[in-house]
Design a protein around this motif. Structure first.
Motif, PDB file in Angstrom:
ATOM      1  N   LYS A 107      17.391 -10.310   5.231  1.00 31.95           N
ATOM      2  CA  LYS A 107      18.771  -9.250   5.106  1.00 31.95           C
ATOM      3  C   LYS A 107      19.697 -10.118   5.652  1.00 31.95           C
ATOM      4  O   LYS A 107      20.952  -9.444   3.996  1.00 31.95           O
ATOM      5  CB  LYS A 107      18.603  -8.619   6.617  1.00 31.95           C
ATOM      6  N   MET A 108      20.042 -11.138   5.427  1.00 29.12           N
ATOM      7  CA  MET A 108      21.459 -12.451   5.296  1.00 29.12           C
ATOM      8  C   MET A 108      21.263 -12.583   3.485  1.00 29.12           C
ATOM      9  O   MET A 108      22.488 -12.432   2.871  1.00 29.12           O
ATOM     10  CB  MET A 108      20.944 -13.418   5.543  1.00 29.12           C
ATOM     11  N   ASN A 109      20.010 -12.524   2.584  1.00 28.63           N
ATOM     12  CA  ASN A 109      20.575 -13.074   1.663  1.00 28.63           C
ATOM     13  C   ASN A 109      20.809 -11.624   0.505  1.00 28.63           C
ATOM     14  O   ASN A 109      20.902 -11.334  -0.675  1.00 28.63           O
ATOM     15  CB  ASN A 109      18.728 -13.466   1.214  1.00 28.63           C
ATOM     16  N   SER A 110      20.108 -10.205   1.333  1.00 26.42           N
ATOM     17  CA  SER A 110      20.184  -9.212   0.786  1.00 26.42           C
ATOM     18  C   SER A 110      22.013  -8.836   0.781  1.00 26.42           C
ATOM     19  O   SER A 110      22.273  -8.517  -0.251  1.00 26.42           O
ATOM     20  CB  SER A 110      19.424  -8.115   1.285  1.00 26.42           C
ATOM     21  N   LYS A 111      22.669  -9.424   2.100  1.00 33.49           N
ATOM     22  CA  LYS A 111      23.738  -8.858   2.137  1.00 33.49           C
ATOM     23  C   LYS A 111      24.868  -9.881   1.140  1.00 33.49           C
ATOM     24  O   LYS A 111      25.567  -9.343   0.383  1.00 33.49           O
ATOM     25  CB  LYS A 111      24.597  -9.297   3.488  1.00 33.49           C
ATOM     26  N   TYR A 134      19.837  -8.895  13.338  1.00 35.59           N
ATOM     27  CA  TYR A 134      19.417  -8.179  11.941  1.00 35.59           C
ATOM     28  C   TYR A 134      17.522  -8.265  12.589  1.00 35.59           C
ATOM     29  O   TYR A 134      16.958  -7.970  12.226  1.00 35.59           O
ATOM     30  CB  TYR A 134      19.233  -9.026  11.094  1.00 35.59           C
ATOM     31  N   SER A 154      24.653  -8.723  -2.342  1.00 36.81           N
ATOM     32  CA  SER A 154      25.313  -7.322  -2.306  1.00 36.81           C
ATOM     33  C   SER A 154      26.758  -8.013  -2.745  1.00 36.81           C
ATOM     34  O   SER A 154      28.027  -7.283  -2.665  1.00 36.81           O
ATOM     35  CB  SER A 154      25.581  -6.207  -0.759  1.00 36.81           C
ATOM     36  N   LEU A 155      27.122  -8.576  -1.625  1.00 48.15           N
ATOM     37  CA  LEU A 155      29.194  -9.009  -1.968  1.00 48.15           C
ATOM     38  C   LEU A 155      29.004  -9.292  -3.500  1.00 48.15           C
ATOM     39  O   LEU A 155      30.350  -9.802  -3.943  1.00 48.15           O
ATOM     40  CB  LEU A 155      29.096 -10.348  -0.817  1.00 48.15           C
ATOM     41  N   LEU A 214      32.191 -14.120   7.729  1.00 48.82           N
ATOM     42  CA  LEU A 214      29.905 -13.812   8.354  1.00 48.82           C
ATOM     43  C   LEU A 214      30.026 -15.445   8.829  1.00 48.82           C
ATOM     44  O   LEU A 214      29.840 -15.604  10.244  1.00 48.82           O
ATOM     45  CB  LEU A 214      29.049 -14.670   6.863  1.00 48.82           C
ATOM     46  N   ASP A 233      34.491 -12.574   3.041  1.00 44.94           N
ATOM     47  CA  ASP A 233      33.445 -12.064   3.282  1.00 44.94           C
ATOM     48  C   ASP A 233      32.849 -13.117   3.782  1.00 44.94           C
ATOM     49  O   ASP A 233      31.900 -13.118   4.598  1.00 44.94           O
ATOM     50  CB  ASP A 233      32.768 -10.603   2.118  1.00 44.94           C
ATOM     51  N   TYR A 238      16.092 -11.564   9.889  1.00 42.74           N
ATOM     52  CA  TYR A 238      17.311 -11.890   9.776  1.00 42.74           C
ATOM     53  C   TYR A 238      17.487 -12.986   8.897  1.00 42.74           C
ATOM     54  O   TYR A 238      18.210 -12.355   7.424  1.00 42.74           O
ATOM     55  CB  TYR A 238      17.926 -12.632  10.557  1.00 42.74           C
TER      56      TYR A 238
END
Length: 451
Positions: free
Chosen positions: A292-296, A285, A299-300, A257, A253, A289
């Protein structure tokens, strides 16, 4: 299996429940899957390894720098078990490397890899920093898995092992090996060394005269068993490869990215770095951004049941050869023992501090012994010269921090020539400082002896 080199299977002389023997005694046994399927693995011996980490800054020359102690739980297996784990680790590494090549993930996971045995963390840090240096405007995320080995989910690990082995289910031998490393039994090493049982041998090649004696001991002194649905022991050769296999979906994943945003991803055991093109992130984003990248990323990690260590997960940006932290202040990236500020690469300052601190500690202790025993020569000279001078490696001390710094300088100059690599400059006064602590010159003697 022809690809396995048994000549590298050295007999390690540590004390365990069983006696150490040459691989030649066990080779036929290890190569027989039917025997491994019914093999009774001995409990691991468990002990705590305490390391000191320097935190904060030393305000005065005479003041003591704050120290934070880190405790790691390590376990080591019996001698026959160790050979079995190494053999299955080697088998699995061959299959894993092939699987990673086929899935084009080979460049991302770089620790515990037999096909990268001529490289070290220095090489991988140099590759990451060289890439960062080539970026005009990029987001950098440096992360760390928290208690990686202790938290591996057994169900996910088994699923991914089956996937990499390309089988419907684990064979009997693989299942027994897997079970021994997940539902593992262990004994505290200290309890054996302090035991009053007549069955426990002291100052011998093994703690028991025979496995039969151990089984008698075991009836009264039960082993601890991992009853959790997570965790594998750290300290044996197989665990490292299994940890890599556990992270294959996370690697997939994050590497995706990196490809999508013209970036770079690399994981070295439980440390990882992700570099992404900032302009492309903004287009995708918007102005949030980074958030949002830290949240993504979180999540992963959750999907893969990996816990990210909050205090070690850092976000940076590089712009015009300057590194900025999440607060917008000039800073540096800290990765695999090196720091990078956009131009200069250095060894971590705490590593330099530790080198001199440990040197002075040993020298002053040796001087105290010399004085108390009225010795004509300083004791521990061989250790001092081997570890803390340019005299370098010896039979008992094959490497030291100075040789590490020299190797780092050479590798960075080769892999990352566009950065200002300052490792040897950081140690330029090492001779003067060590000789000052000793009270006499030593490097001139060494130089004469090498002529």
């Amino acid at each position: 299996m022809s690809n396995i080199n048994f000549e590298s299977y050295n007999c390690r002389p540590y004390i365990h429940i069983d006696k150490h023997k040459s691989i030649n005694k066990y080779k036929n046994y290890i190569l027989c899957p039917e025997k491994i399927a019914h093999h009774s693995f001995l409990p691991f011996l468990r002990y705590e390894k305490i390391t000191e980490k320097y935190v904060g800054k030393q305000l005065k020359i005479s003041s003591v720098r704050p120290i934070k102690r880190k405790t790691r739980t390590l376990m080591y297996s019996g001698h026959l078990d160790s050979y079995i784990y190494k053999y299955y680790s080697d088998l699995l590494n061959i299959i894993y490397n092939e699987w990673m090549r086929n899935t084009k993930l080979n460049q991302y996971s770089v620790a515990y890899r037999t096909n990268k045995k001529h490289q070290s963390s220095i090489n991988f840090a140099a590759e990451a920093i060289s890439f960062i240096k080539s970026q005009n405007n990029a987001l950098i995320i440096v992360g760390d898995f928290e208690h990686f080995f202790d938290t591996l989910d057994h169900r996910l690990l088994k699923e991914r092992l089956i996937r990499v082995l390309n089988v419907q289910k684990l064979s009997d031998d693989w299942y027994n090996v897997f079970k021994s490393i997940t539902k593992f039994a262990y004994i505290d090493k200290g309890s054996l060394e302090s035991s009053n049982s007549p069955l426990v041998q002291k100052k011998h090649y093994s703690y028991f005269n025979s496995i039969r004696d151990f089984r008698k001991y075991q009836k009264k002194h039960k082993c601890y068993i991992n009853t959790n649905s997570y965790g594998i022991p750290q300290g044996n050769s197989l665990s490292g490869v299994l940890a890599n296999i556990y992270a294959i979906d996370f690697d997939r994943d994050l590497s995706a990215l990196a490809r999508d945003f013209n970036g770079f991803y690399q994981r070295y055991s439980d440390d990882f770095i992700l570099v992404l093109n900032e302009n492309m992130l903004k287009d995708e984003y918007g102005i949030d951004y980074v958030k949002k990248m830290n949240s993504k990323l979180e999540s992963l990690a959750d999907i893969n049941r990996i816990c990210l260590q909050a205090e070690k997960n850092k976000t940076y940006q590089i712009k015009d050869d300057v590194i900025y932290n999440s607060l917008g202040k000039e800073s540096h990236v800290d990765y695999l023992g090196f720091t990078f500020d956009g131009i200069n690469v250095k060894l971590r300052e705490k590593s330099i501090y530790k080198f001199y601190r440990e040197a002075r500690k040993l020298i002053y202790k040796s001087k105290s012994i010399q004085k108390n025993k009225n010795l004509t020569k300083l004791p521990n000279r061989h250790k001092i010269y081997s570890l803390y001078t340019d005299f370098g490696k010896s039979k008992y001390y094959p490497s030291n921090f100075i040789s590490y710094a020299k190797r780092a300088q050479h590798i960075f100059d080769k892999i990352s020539p566009n950065t200002n690599n300052l490792m040897l400059l950081q140690l330029k006064n090492r001779k003067k400082k060590i000789e000052s602590a000793l009270g006499y010159r030593v490097h001139s003697r060494i130089e004469k002896s090498n002529k």
